[in-house]
Design a protein around this motif. Structure first.
Motif, PDB file in Angstrom:
ATOM      1  N   THR A  64      -4.115  11.640   0.638  1.00  0.00           N
ATOM      2  CA  THR A  64      -3.123  12.004  -0.193  1.00  0.00           C
ATOM      3  C   THR A  64      -1.951  11.290  -0.478  1.00  0.00           C
ATOM      4  O   THR A  64      -1.765  10.951  -1.761  1.00  0.00           O
ATOM      5  N   LEU A  65      -1.570  10.193   0.288  1.00  0.00           N
ATOM      6  CA  LEU A  65      -0.579   9.204  -0.222  1.00  0.00           C
ATOM      7  C   LEU A  65      -1.303   8.140  -1.061  1.00  0.00           C
ATOM      8  O   LEU A  65      -0.643   7.689  -2.077  1.00  0.00           O
ATOM      9  N   SER A  66      -2.624   7.664  -0.729  1.00  0.00           N
ATOM     10  CA  SER A  66      -3.293   6.685  -1.527  1.00  0.00           C
ATOM     11  C   SER A  66      -3.455   7.265  -2.952  1.00  0.00           C
ATOM     12  O   SER A  66      -3.215   6.569  -3.825  1.00  0.00           O
ATOM     13  N   ASP A  67      -3.825   8.620  -3.028  1.00  0.00           N
ATOM     14  CA  ASP A  67      -4.025   9.311  -4.341  1.00  0.00           C
ATOM     15  C   ASP A  67      -2.665   9.388  -4.887  1.00  0.00           C
ATOM     16  O   ASP A  67      -2.674   8.919  -6.470  1.00  0.00           O
ATOM     17  N   ALA A  68      -1.724   9.633  -4.569  1.00  0.00           N
ATOM     18  CA  ALA A  68      -0.409   9.759  -5.231  1.00  0.00           C
ATOM     19  C   ALA A  68       0.127   8.342  -5.689  1.00  0.00           C
ATOM     20  O   ALA A  68       0.402   8.065  -6.736  1.00  0.00           O
ATOM     21  N   PHE A  69       0.088   7.390  -4.958  1.00  0.00           N
ATOM     22  CA  PHE A  69       0.563   6.141  -5.078  1.00  0.00           C
ATOM     23  C   PHE A  69      -0.635   5.159  -5.932  1.00  0.00           C
ATOM     24  O   PHE A  69      -0.329   4.106  -6.476  1.00  0.00           O
ATOM     25  N   MET A  70      -1.574   5.836  -5.861  1.00  0.00           N
ATOM     26  CA  MET A  70      -2.672   5.005  -6.265  1.00  0.00           C
ATOM     27  C   MET A  70      -3.182   3.698  -5.815  1.00  0.00           C
ATOM     28  O   MET A  70      -3.100   2.727  -6.238  1.00  0.00           O
ATOM     29  N   MET A  71      -2.842   3.640  -4.395  1.00  0.00           N
ATOM     30  CA  MET A  71      -3.130   2.754  -3.719  1.00  0.00           C
ATOM     31  C   MET A  71      -4.345   2.791  -2.576  1.00  0.00           C
ATOM     32  O   MET A  71      -3.897   3.752  -1.668  1.00  0.00           O
TER      33      MET A  71
END
Ligand SMILES: Nc1ncnc2c1ncn2[C@@H]1O[C@H](COP(=O)(O)OP(=O)(O)O)[C@@H](O)[C@H]1O
Ligand SMILES: [Mg+2]
Length: 393
Positions: free
Chosen positions: A42-49
Motif C-alpha cells: 500500500t505505502l509502496s503504491d502511494a509513494f511510488m517507491m
C-alpha cells in the motif's frame, strides 16, 4: 507525542491522506512515522517507491514509513499462540498457509497493527505516528474490547476474549484444543497490552481520529457511525476530510449532475459532522500518488497549519455532581430519542445505541457517588444524552 488515526470507508482516500499528512508533518520538523496495515505494498503504491518493507524506513528527512505485515507481527508477538495454532493445524494435516488466511480475518489485521503501535508508542521514537487504518467499524471494535472485558472479569476474558473467535475456528478443525498454561498466559499478556493500547487511544491529548469521507451517502453514513462509537468510547475525533469532490464548473451535463449531487452531500456532511472542523479536497485530475502529488495534496489539506495540532476537542463523557444528584452527559450524535437502551448494573452503566447495523454497547464505569443513587431520568438534548442519578430516600 501524537497519534493520528485516519479511518473511513474503503477507497475514500485514507492511505493518500495519511501519506500527505505525514509529509507535511515531517516538513514541520516532527519525527514522523506513517503506518499502514493495508495489504502489502500500500505505502509502496502511494509513494511510488517499490522497496518499502516491513521495517521502519526513513524515506525523507524525518519521514519514516512502515508497512505492517500482520503475519510477521503475529509471529513476533504471539509465538506461543501461533505454535499452539500450528500444532493443531499440523495434527490435522493442514498447512501453515491457512494461518495466514486466519491472520487476515477482518479485524485481526488491525489488531496486530495496533499492537505494533502500542510497542512503538512505548519506545518513544517518534513525535507523531500517523495510522492508515483499513475500514472503520471493525478496527475500532478492538479498542473498545478491554473495557468490555474488564467488566466481565479478566480471568474469564482470556477464554472469552478476542482469541475466542480464532480458537473457535480451531475447535472446529480439531477435537482436542485444550489451551496450555502458556497459551493462557499469552492471552493474559495480550489483554494487558490491549488495555494499555486502549488507554493510549483514549488519551485525548495524544490520540485523534480523523474521518475521511467522499461526497456520497455510503461513506458519510459509515463515518457517522465511526464518530458515534468513538464519541461513546471517549476517543477524540478532531477533523473530517471530504475527499474527491468533483469541480462544479463544467459544461458537461453528466458531470454537472454529479457536481450538484456532490454539492448536496458536502452540505450534508457539514451539518452532520458539526461542530467538527471539516476540510475539503477536490478530485485531482489524475490518480493521486507519488511524492510530488502527495506533497501537493498535503499543502491543499493543511496549507500553513501544523497537522499535529488537535483541531477539535469535544468531551465525549462528563459528570457533574450536585448535592443529591449526579448528571452524566454523553455526546451521542446522529441518534433519535427511541434509539437508546440504558441498563445499570451496580457501578456500571450500559448504554446501547441502535444504529443501522445493530447495537453499539458501551459500559461506562460510574463514579462512586452514583453508587448510592438511582437512575431517575435519561434525556436526549440535541447530540447529548443526559442521565440523571438521584440519591434515594
Ligand atoms: N483527491 C483525490 N484525487 C484523485 N485521486 C484520489 C484522490 N484521493 C484518493 N485518490 C485515489 O483513490 C484511490 C483510493 O485511495 P486510497 O488512499 O488508497 O483509499 P483508501 O486507503 O481509503 O482505501 C487511489 O487510487 C488514490 O490515488
Ligand atoms: Mg488504504
Amino acid at each position: 507525542m501524537r497519534l493520528i488515526i485516519y479511518t473511513g470507508k474503503g477507497g475514500t482516500g485514507k492511505t493518500v491522506t495519511s501519506c500527505s499528512t505525514a509529509i507535511k508533518l515531517a516538513e514541520y520538523g516532527h519525527k514522523t512515522l506513517v503506518i499502514s496495515s493495508d495489504p502489502a505494498h500500500t505505502l509502496s503504491d502511494a509513494f511510488m517507491m517499490p522497496d518499502i518493507s516491513y521495517q521502519v524506513q526513513e524515506i525523507l528527512p524525518k519521514l519514516n514509513v512502515l508497512q505492517i505485515d500482520p503475519v510477521t507481527e503475529m509471529r513476533n508477538q504471539f509465538d506461543t499462540t501461533l505454535s499452539y495454532m500450528a500444532s493443531i493445524f499440523s495434527a490435522k494435516g493442514i498447512d501453515e498457509t491457512l494461518a495466514y488466511e486466519i491472520a487476515m480475518l477482518p479485524g485481526m489485521t488491525q489488531l496486530f497493527s495496533l499492537l505494533k503501535v502500542e510497542e512503538l508508542v512505548k519506545q518513544k521514537r517518534f513525535d507523531v505516528i500517523v495510522i492508515d487504518m483499513p475500514a472503520s467499524g471493525e478496527a475500532l471494535r478492538y479498542l473498545y474490547f478491554p473495557k468490555l472485558v474488564g467488566s466481565i472479569g479478566r480471568k474469564m476474558a482470556g477464554l472469552l476474549g478476542m482469541f475466542s473467535g480464532v480458537t473457535r475456528i480451531f475447535q472446529v478443525l480439531s477435537k482436542n484444543p485444550i489451551p496450555t498454561k502458556d497459551n493462557i498466559q499469552v492471552e493474559a499478556d495480550l489483554l494487558n497490552r490491549i488495555q494499555d493500547l486502549s488507554e493510549i487511544i483514549q488519551n485525548n491529548d495524544m490520540t485523534s481520529i480523523r474521518l475521511v469521507v467522499n461526497p456520497d451517502t455510503f461513506s458519510i453514513e459509515n463515518a457517522k457511525r465511526a464518530l458515534m462509537s468513538a464519541s461513546l468510547f471517549g476517543i477524540n475525533v478532531d477533523l473530517a476530510i471530504i475527499n474527491k469532490i468533483m469541480p462544479s464548473q463544467t459544461s458537461d451535463r453528466y458531470y454537472a449532475n454529479w457536481a450538484v449531487f456532490q454539492g448536496g452531500k458536502v452540505e450534508e456532511a457539514r451539518s452532520n459532522f458539526y461542530p467538527l472542523p471539516l476540510k475539503e479536497i477536490h478530485l485531482h485530475n489524475t490518480e493521486l500518488r507519488g511524492l510530488e502529488m502527495l506533497r501537493n495534496n498535503g499543502e491543499l489539506l493543511f496549507g500553513n497549519e501544523d497537522p499535529s495540532q488537535i483541531y477539535y476537542r469535544g468531551k465525549a463523557i462528563s459528570f457533574a455532581t450536585e448535592e443529591n444528584s449526579l448528571r452524566m452527559t454523553v455526546k451521542v450524535p446522529f441518534t433519535e430519542k427511541d434509539d437508546f437502551d440504558l441498563e445499570r448494573h451496580g457501578d456500571q452503566l450500559t448504554i446501547k445505541v441502535k444504529n443501522p447495523v445493530g447495537y453499539i454497547a458501551n459500559i461506562i464505569p460510574l463514579p462512586s457517588a452514583a453508587l448510592t443513587m438511582k437512575l431517575v431520568k435519561a434525556k436526549l438534548n440535541g447530540d447529548e444524552l443526559n442521565v440523571i442519578f438521584t440519591r434515594g430516600i
